[in-house]
Design a protein around this motif. Structure first.
Motif, mmCIF file in Angstrom:
data_model
loop_
_atom_site.group_PDB
_atom_site.id
_atom_site.type_symbol
_atom_site.label_atom_id
_atom_site.label_comp_id
_atom_site.label_asym_id
_atom_site.label_seq_id
_atom_site.Cartn_x
_atom_site.Cartn_y
_atom_site.Cartn_z
ATOM 1 N N VAL A 110 -88.021 76.278 39.248
ATOM 2 C CA VAL A 110 -88.925 75.892 37.359
ATOM 3 C C VAL A 110 -89.028 73.674 37.185
ATOM 4 C CG1 VAL A 110 -88.679 75.503 35.433
ATOM 5 C CG2 VAL A 110 -87.519 76.792 36.276
ATOM 6 N N ILE A 111 -90.230 73.550 37.582
ATOM 7 C CA ILE A 111 -90.408 72.074 37.130
ATOM 8 C C ILE A 111 -90.999 72.047 35.759
ATOM 9 C CG2 ILE A 111 -92.153 70.312 38.259
ATOM 10 C CD1 ILE A 111 -92.601 72.433 40.687
ATOM 11 N N LEU A 153 -92.490 70.752 29.105
ATOM 12 C CA LEU A 153 -93.318 71.036 30.011
ATOM 13 C C LEU A 153 -92.380 71.595 30.648
ATOM 14 C CD1 LEU A 153 -96.862 71.648 29.734
ATOM 15 C CD2 LEU A 153 -96.515 69.591 31.271
ATOM 16 N N ARG A 154 -92.822 72.930 31.341
ATOM 17 C CA ARG A 154 -91.984 74.090 32.452
ATOM 18 C C ARG A 154 -93.479 74.635 33.008
ATOM 19 N NH1 ARG A 154 -89.187 75.351 27.579
ATOM 20 N NH2 ARG A 154 -86.969 74.073 27.843
ATOM 21 N N PRO A 198 -94.014 77.586 39.345
ATOM 22 C CA PRO A 198 -95.067 78.097 40.593
ATOM 23 C C PRO A 198 -95.022 79.262 40.690
ATOM 24 C CG PRO A 198 -93.719 76.130 40.849
ATOM 25 C CD PRO A 198 -92.944 76.605 39.638
ATOM 26 N N GLU A 199 -93.815 79.915 40.992
ATOM 27 C CA GLU A 199 -93.713 81.085 41.823
ATOM 28 C C GLU A 199 -94.670 82.529 40.218
ATOM 29 O OE1 GLU A 199 -91.045 79.332 41.529
ATOM 30 O OE2 GLU A 199 -91.651 78.991 44.294
ATOM 31 N N ARG A 200 -94.465 82.382 39.130
ATOM 32 C CA ARG A 200 -94.319 83.286 38.281
ATOM 33 C C ARG A 200 -96.401 82.796 37.787
ATOM 34 N NH1 ARG A 200 -90.998 83.109 32.888
ATOM 35 N NH2 ARG A 200 -89.380 81.821 34.316
ATOM 36 N N LEU A 201 -96.422 81.992 38.291
ATOM 37 C CA LEU A 201 -98.138 81.089 37.934
ATOM 38 C C LEU A 201 -98.254 81.115 36.157
ATOM 39 C CD1 LEU A 201 -100.319 82.391 40.785
ATOM 40 C CD2 LEU A 201 -99.286 80.197 40.452
ATOM 41 N N GLU A 202 -97.048 80.557 36.099
ATOM 42 C CA GLU A 202 -97.221 79.924 34.454
ATOM 43 C C GLU A 202 -96.592 78.501 34.405
ATOM 44 O OE1 GLU A 202 -94.819 83.324 32.996
ATOM 45 O OE2 GLU A 202 -95.502 84.861 32.987
ATOM 46 N N LEU A 203 -97.043 78.047 32.420
ATOM 47 C CA LEU A 203 -96.479 77.320 32.207
ATOM 48 C C LEU A 203 -96.561 77.447 31.475
ATOM 49 C CD1 LEU A 203 -97.253 74.716 32.782
ATOM 50 C CD2 LEU A 203 -99.586 73.952 31.732
ATOM 51 N N GLU A 204 -95.733 76.727 29.913
ATOM 52 C CA GLU A 204 -95.134 77.035 29.253
ATOM 53 C C GLU A 204 -94.786 75.465 28.204
ATOM 54 O OE1 GLU A 204 -91.138 78.832 28.591
ATOM 55 O OE2 GLU A 204 -92.094 80.649 29.482
ATOM 56 N N CYS A 205 -95.080 75.798 26.858
ATOM 57 C CA CYS A 205 -95.032 74.607 26.413
ATOM 58 C C CYS A 205 -95.091 74.789 25.037
ATOM 59 C CB CYS A 205 -95.817 72.945 26.686
ATOM 60 S SG CYS A 205 -95.065 71.795 25.252
ATOM 61 N N GLN A 206 -93.085 74.604 23.795
ATOM 62 C CA GLN A 206 -93.432 74.980 22.799
ATOM 63 C C GLN A 206 -93.873 76.806 22.372
ATOM 64 O OE1 GLN A 206 -95.807 72.002 20.563
ATOM 65 N NE2 GLN A 206 -95.066 70.416 21.463
ATOM 66 N N GLU A 222 -104.772 76.015 40.239
ATOM 67 C CA GLU A 222 -104.070 75.008 39.563
ATOM 68 C C GLU A 222 -102.621 75.319 39.127
ATOM 69 O OE1 GLU A 222 -107.472 77.299 36.502
ATOM 70 O OE2 GLU A 222 -105.164 78.055 36.678
ATOM 71 N N ALA A 223 -101.628 76.391 39.985
ATOM 72 C CA ALA A 223 -100.397 75.365 39.806
ATOM 73 C C ALA A 223 -99.953 74.324 40.335
ATOM 74 C CB ALA A 223 -99.387 77.015 40.191
ATOM 75 N N ILE A 224 -100.334 74.223 41.973
ATOM 76 C CA ILE A 224 -99.948 73.205 42.909
ATOM 77 C C ILE A 224 -100.955 72.056 41.936
ATOM 78 C CG2 ILE A 224 -101.034 72.689 44.646
ATOM 79 C CD1 ILE A 224 -101.554 75.336 46.212
ATOM 80 N N LEU A 225 -101.697 71.695 41.623
ATOM 81 C CA LEU A 225 -102.348 70.658 40.885
ATOM 82 C C LEU A 225 -101.970 70.608 40.107
ATOM 83 C CD1 LEU A 225 -106.136 70.538 39.809
ATOM 84 C CD2 LEU A 225 -104.802 69.014 38.600
ATOM 85 N N LEU A 226 -100.861 71.302 38.929
ATOM 86 C CA LEU A 226 -99.948 70.524 38.074
ATOM 87 C C LEU A 226 -98.861 70.216 38.218
ATOM 88 C CD1 LEU A 226 -101.161 73.011 35.127
ATOM 89 C CD2 LEU A 226 -100.323 70.715 34.689
ATOM 90 N N GLU A 227 -98.416 70.767 39.508
ATOM 91 C CA GLU A 227 -97.392 70.385 40.681
ATOM 92 C C GLU A 227 -97.007 68.984 41.071
ATOM 93 O OE1 GLU A 227 -94.035 71.717 43.682
ATOM 94 O OE2 GLU A 227 -95.543 72.830 42.901
ATOM 95 N N SER A 228 -98.543 69.030 41.824
ATOM 96 C CA SER A 228 -98.055 67.484 41.605
ATOM 97 C C SER A 228 -98.576 66.551 40.893
ATOM 98 C CB SER A 228 -99.907 67.167 42.417
ATOM 99 O OG SER A 228 -99.606 68.049 43.644
#
Length: 230
Positions: free
Chosen positions: A132-133, A138-139, A142-150, A160-166
């Protein structure tokens, strides 16, 4: 493990019967005692799932759903006599996981409770080793390919996940375009510049879906940086 269900329902007969059914199936159940201190009770109880009515004294269920989502990701199931699609949409948009209309079958309610508990805590729960990054709420998974917030979730592609992780790991610094190309593709020399632009645009749209406007800032001549606007 003995899972605890928190029942937030002002109809005494319904809450009593619900508690009896839940306990009959081997789970623990606690009925709300103070409708003005639901968050305080929730924090003391630390339940594994919340059953929540819409029509409640003082504040409605949508309000309490939002408040719970600020501090917890436990499953929240609405149980309400209000059948309109708008109410169901409001419940889900405020962070609920399910919406059950009255009158209902207690067996169906129990099946849904057990299903959500299995998903979050049981056989279907994510691995404890899952990465979990996170950046201040903002979470990225990467393995689930999900982005969470609020309390909201966006589904990502691998790129997209690689880009956001960077972007998250480098925040608040600028990420160089060439670095992003290298991270997202093995051979960046053969990737068109516009391909990165397309992915940046897509990620910006995913952030907007989470109510994060202007989430990625373009730094001319250098690259991109995450703009913490949530």
């Amino acid at each position: 493990m003995n899972y605890t269900i928190y029942i937030v329902e002002d109809d005494i007969s319904i809450s009593r019967l619900m508690k009896e059914h839940i306990e009959k199936y081997g789970l623990a159940a606690t009925v709300v005692t103070n409708f003005e201190s639901i968050i305080e009770e929730f924090q003391l109880l630390t339940p594994h799932l919340v059953l929540l009515d819409v029509n409640l004294p003082k504040f409605d269920g949508f309000y309490w759903c939002r408040r719970i989502r600020e501090i917890s990701k436990v499953p929240i199931l609405f149980i309400s006599a209000r059948e309109s699609g708008l109410d169901q949409v409001r419940a889900l948009e405020n962070g609920a996981d399910d919406y059950i209309t009255k009158p209902f079958s207690y067996e169906v309610v129990m099946a849904k409770i057990n299903s959500h508990i299995r998903r979050v805590f049981g056989d279907y729960a994510p691995s404890l080793n899952e990465r979990v990054i996170e950046l201040e709420g903002l979470r990225l998974y990467p393995e689930r390919l999900e982005l969470e917030c609020q309390g909201k979730t966006a589904i990502l592609t691998k790129k997209e996940a690689i880009l956001l992780e960077s972007l998250i790991q480098t925040y608040p610094k600028v990420v160089n375009r060439n670095y992003l190309l290298e991270q997202m593709w093995d051979h960046s020399d053969f990737v068109e510049e516009n391909t990165l632009n397309v992915n940046i645009t897509r990620v910006r749209k995913k952030l907007q879906d989470l109510n994060i406007e202007n989430g990625i800032e373009t730094i001319r001549g250098l690259g991109y940086k995450l703009n913490k606007s949530w």
